[in-house]
Motif scaffolding. Structure first.
Motif, PDB file in Angstrom:
ATOM      1  N   ALA A 217     -55.790   6.911 -63.648  1.00  0.00           N
ATOM      2  CA  ALA A 217     -55.812   6.234 -62.395  1.00  0.00           C
ATOM      3  C   ALA A 217     -57.262   6.181 -61.684  1.00  0.00           C
ATOM      4  O   ALA A 217     -57.522   5.302 -60.931  1.00  0.00           O
ATOM      5  CB  ALA A 217     -54.749   6.869 -61.288  1.00  0.00           C
TER       6      ALA A 217
ATOM      7  N   SER B 211     -52.159   9.891 -61.649  1.00  0.00           N
ATOM      8  CA  SER B 211     -51.361   9.293 -62.825  1.00  0.00           C
ATOM      9  C   SER B 211     -51.397  10.508 -63.959  1.00  0.00           C
ATOM     10  O   SER B 211     -52.494  10.993 -64.168  1.00  0.00           O
ATOM     11  CB  SER B 211     -51.923   8.193 -63.283  1.00  0.00           C
ATOM     12  OG  SER B 211     -51.484   7.670 -64.638  1.00  0.00           O
TER      13      SER B 211
ATOM     14  N   SER C 291     -50.066   9.770 -66.900  1.00  0.00           N
ATOM     15  CA  SER C 291     -49.793   8.988 -68.187  1.00  0.00           C
ATOM     16  C   SER C 291     -50.346   9.526 -69.254  1.00  0.00           C
ATOM     17  O   SER C 291     -49.673   9.392 -70.584  1.00  0.00           O
ATOM     18  CB  SER C 291     -50.091   7.399 -67.865  1.00  0.00           C
ATOM     19  OG  SER C 291     -51.623   7.285 -67.813  1.00  0.00           O
TER      20      SER C 291
ATOM     21  N   GLN D 214     -49.043   3.654 -65.689  1.00  0.00           N
ATOM     22  CA  GLN D 214     -48.333   3.605 -64.427  1.00  0.00           C
ATOM     23  C   GLN D 214     -48.966   2.988 -63.160  1.00  0.00           C
ATOM     24  O   GLN D 214     -49.738   2.094 -63.343  1.00  0.00           O
ATOM     25  CB  GLN D 214     -48.426   5.314 -63.754  1.00  0.00           C
ATOM     26  CG  GLN D 214     -47.905   6.056 -64.834  1.00  0.00           C
ATOM     27  CD  GLN D 214     -47.955   7.671 -64.455  1.00  0.00           C
ATOM     28  OE1 GLN D 214     -48.551   8.068 -63.491  1.00  0.00           O
ATOM     29  NE2 GLN D 214     -47.213   8.542 -65.339  1.00  0.00           N
ATOM     30  N   ASN D 215     -48.113   2.758 -62.235  1.00  0.00           N
ATOM     31  CA  ASN D 215     -48.401   1.955 -61.258  1.00  0.00           C
ATOM     32  C   ASN D 215     -49.622   2.256 -60.141  1.00  0.00           C
ATOM     33  O   ASN D 215     -49.524   2.814 -59.163  1.00  0.00           O
ATOM     34  CB  ASN D 215     -47.147   1.793 -60.352  1.00  0.00           C
ATOM     35  CG  ASN D 215     -47.284   0.575 -59.271  1.00  0.00           C
ATOM     36  OD1 ASN D 215     -47.892  -0.267 -59.428  1.00  0.00           O
ATOM     37  ND2 ASN D 215     -46.465   0.666 -58.281  1.00  0.00           N
ATOM     38  N   ASN D 216     -50.819   1.835 -60.844  1.00  0.00           N
ATOM     39  CA  ASN D 216     -52.041   1.958 -59.934  1.00  0.00           C
ATOM     40  C   ASN D 216     -53.002   0.874 -60.422  1.00  0.00           C
ATOM     41  O   ASN D 216     -52.786   0.342 -61.627  1.00  0.00           O
ATOM     42  CB  ASN D 216     -52.712   3.552 -60.081  1.00  0.00           C
ATOM     43  CG  ASN D 216     -52.937   3.789 -61.632  1.00  0.00           C
ATOM     44  OD1 ASN D 216     -53.764   3.217 -62.214  1.00  0.00           O
ATOM     45  ND2 ASN D 216     -52.013   4.635 -62.092  1.00  0.00           N
TER      46      ASN D 216
ATOM     47  N   GLU E  39     -54.672   1.184 -64.067  1.00  0.00           N
ATOM     48  CA  GLU E  39     -53.831   1.079 -65.286  1.00  0.00           C
ATOM     49  C   GLU E  39     -52.925  -0.185 -65.075  1.00  0.00           C
ATOM     50  O   GLU E  39     -52.524  -0.666 -66.207  1.00  0.00           O
ATOM     51  CB  GLU E  39     -52.933   2.349 -65.295  1.00  0.00           C
ATOM     52  CG  GLU E  39     -53.270   3.552 -65.621  1.00  0.00           C
ATOM     53  CD  GLU E  39     -52.395   4.726 -65.737  1.00  0.00           C
ATOM     54  OE1 GLU E  39     -51.975   4.947 -66.976  1.00  0.00           O
ATOM     55  OE2 GLU E  39     -51.953   5.280 -64.846  1.00  0.00           O
ATOM     56  N   ALA E  40     -52.929  -0.868 -63.942  1.00  0.00           N
ATOM     57  CA  ALA E  40     -52.451  -2.347 -64.072  1.00  0.00           C
ATOM     58  C   ALA E  40     -53.107  -3.193 -65.039  1.00  0.00           C
ATOM     59  O   ALA E  40     -52.656  -4.115 -65.703  1.00  0.00           O
ATOM     60  CB  ALA E  40     -52.394  -2.809 -62.432  1.00  0.00           C
TER      61      ALA E  40
ATOM     62  N   LYS F 237     -52.311  -2.457 -68.491  1.00  0.00           N
ATOM     63  CA  LYS F 237     -50.840  -2.894 -68.697  1.00  0.00           C
ATOM     64  C   LYS F 237     -50.944  -4.414 -68.942  1.00  0.00           C
ATOM     65  O   LYS F 237     -50.421  -4.951 -70.051  1.00  0.00           O
ATOM     66  CB  LYS F 237     -49.891  -2.765 -67.628  1.00  0.00           C
ATOM     67  CG  LYS F 237     -48.423  -3.148 -67.821  1.00  0.00           C
ATOM     68  CD  LYS F 237     -47.548  -2.736 -66.670  1.00  0.00           C
ATOM     69  CE  LYS F 237     -46.041  -3.308 -67.143  1.00  0.00           C
ATOM     70  NZ  LYS F 237     -45.344  -2.939 -65.721  1.00  0.00           N
ATOM     71  N   GLN F 238     -51.878  -5.002 -68.306  1.00  0.00           N
ATOM     72  CA  GLN F 238     -52.113  -6.662 -68.378  1.00  0.00           C
ATOM     73  C   GLN F 238     -52.744  -6.961 -69.824  1.00  0.00           C
ATOM     74  O   GLN F 238     -52.310  -7.614 -70.574  1.00  0.00           O
ATOM     75  CB  GLN F 238     -53.008  -7.143 -67.499  1.00  0.00           C
ATOM     76  CG  GLN F 238     -53.158  -8.639 -67.503  1.00  0.00           C
ATOM     77  CD  GLN F 238     -54.279  -9.133 -66.529  1.00  0.00           C
ATOM     78  OE1 GLN F 238     -54.744  -8.151 -65.617  1.00  0.00           O
ATOM     79  NE2 GLN F 238     -54.332 -10.405 -66.100  1.00  0.00           N
TER      80      GLN F 238
END
Length: 396
Positions: A262, A302, A304, A374-376, A379-380, A383-384
């Motif tokens: 994160a 995070s 992760s 995770q949702n930050n 890390e977004a 993920k993309q």
């Protein structure tokens, strides 16, 4: 404990608690109440020989009288494994009832066979009301104090610096009274106590339970994004003389485990902190530790990376040593090349955007995921990228 005393049937016991809370006194009270013979050993000065001598005396005693004697061992955590082993048979067959006292966690310091034969009672630091009672007893019963006509105007400093330790309370009281002149009226207040003590020595065992409890509270405060609590526990460690390099190492672990991807800069800052405190030393290093602690506590979090390696290691334990796919193997020799090592490997840098889709896991577990973003914000982006690569429509 009251029920045991009323019944007269006493199991072997371990009292676990900080210094000066009455572990030894409680053992003596138990022996007196039950009218049992009472043997005492100190783990600091006794060995297997002394233990066996006491057990022999206890066996001879039990021939002529019941119930069995009590063997009290102070600081039982200092007994080695062999010394603790020498107690097992006597405790098991009831030759003695063991009462051990320790300031350390018996889960770590007492061998399992002995621990399983004992009840563990946790004693806590004395509260202010208990210290008041002890102070009043001393003022009313100690001959020297009565002779000097001691008056206590304020108790805050006395109790604060006692730290819930009765022995320390009486030591401070004695030290303060002795600071007055021979014919000087003794009036104790906060300022005089502080002047007598000069400096406070915090109760902090760098190798014991307190060490682990406070570092745990420190890391959990950072993980919980509470900079005020984290700084408080940092101050407690510094006040107790904790090694600053140890604290800095734990900050590095926290940066990787709890902040992770994160905010990757957190790890760099924690590493810089570790190097800086080794160069600077105490007391200035406390500022560097404070800065890093506050930064980590305020950072987005995070775990992760921590979860990913845990999941992967658990998976490896279950699946064993799966073969490395041929195209990923090293092929430094002609024979290896002939056997297909490295064949069909696609070098990513030879392709557009330095990416080409190919399988990197063993065939048996292809498409397995361990890292879950995770949702930050940071890390977004990961993920993309993952999703676009899965669709084979990679956009850097």
């Amino acid at each position: 404990m009251r029920k045991f005393l009323d019944s007269g049937i006493l199991p072997s016991i371990i009292f676990w608690g900080p210094p000066g809370v009455g572990k030894t006194s409680l053992a003596k009270i138990i022996a007196s109440t039950l009218n049992r013979p009472f043997y005492t050993l100190s783990a600091v000065s006794s060995g297997v020989k002394e233990v066996r001598e006491v057990i022999t005396k206890a066996k001879n005693q039990s021939i002529f009288s019941k119930p069995n004697p009590i063997l009290f061992i102070d600081e039982i955590h200092r007994f080695s494994k062999s010394q603790q082993d020498s107690l097992l048979a006597a405790v098991e067959d009831g030759t003695v009832t063991l009462i051990g006292a320790t300031t350390e966690n018996p889960s770590f310091e007492v061998i399992s066979p002995l621990l399983s034969r004992c009840q563990v009672y946790v004693l806590y630091p004395l509260e202010k009301k208990h210290l008041h009672q002890l102070l009043n007893i001393a003022l009313k019963t100690d001959k020297e104090i009565i002779k000097k006509d001691v008056k206590v105007d304020e108790t805050d400093a006395l109790f604060l610096h006692s730290g819930g330790d009765a022995r320390k309370l009486y030591n401070i009281l004695e030290l303060t009274i002795n600071s007055f002149g021979e014919n000087e009226r003794v009036v104790i207040n906060n300022q005089f106590v502080l002047n007598s003590l000069q400096s406070k020595t915090a109760y902090y065992d760098k190798s014991g339970e307190m060490h682990y409890d406070i570092i745990s509270a420190f890391i959990k405060s950072i993980r919980g994004s509470d900079p005020d609590a984290a700084i408080y526990w940092l101050a407690r460690m510094l006040d107790g003389g904790e090694d600053v390099a140890f604290i800095a190492r734990r900050l590095i672990i926290s940066a990787a485990e709890d902040i992770g991807l994160a905010n990757p800069n957190a790890l760099l800052i924690a590493e810089s902190c570790f190097n800086a405190v080794k160069i600077i030393g105490f007391p200035e290093s406390r500022i560097i530790l404070s800065e890093t602690t506050i930064y980590l506590a305020n950072s987005v979090k995070s775990n992760s990376a921590y979860m990913a390696i845990n999941a992967a290691q658990e998976f490896v334990k279950k699946t064993g040593n799966l073969s490395v796919p041929l195209h990923l193997r090293n092929s430094p020799t002609k024979l290896m090349k002939e056997l297909g090592y490295g064949k069909d490997y696609k070098y990513p840098h030879s392709y557009e955007d330095n990416y080409i889709k190919q399988e990197y896991l063993p065939e048996e577990i292809k498409n397995t995921s361990f890292y879950i973003p995770q949702n930050n914000a940071q890390e977004a982006k990961f993920k993309q990228l993952q999703e676009s690569r899965q669709r084979n429509k990679f956009k850097p």
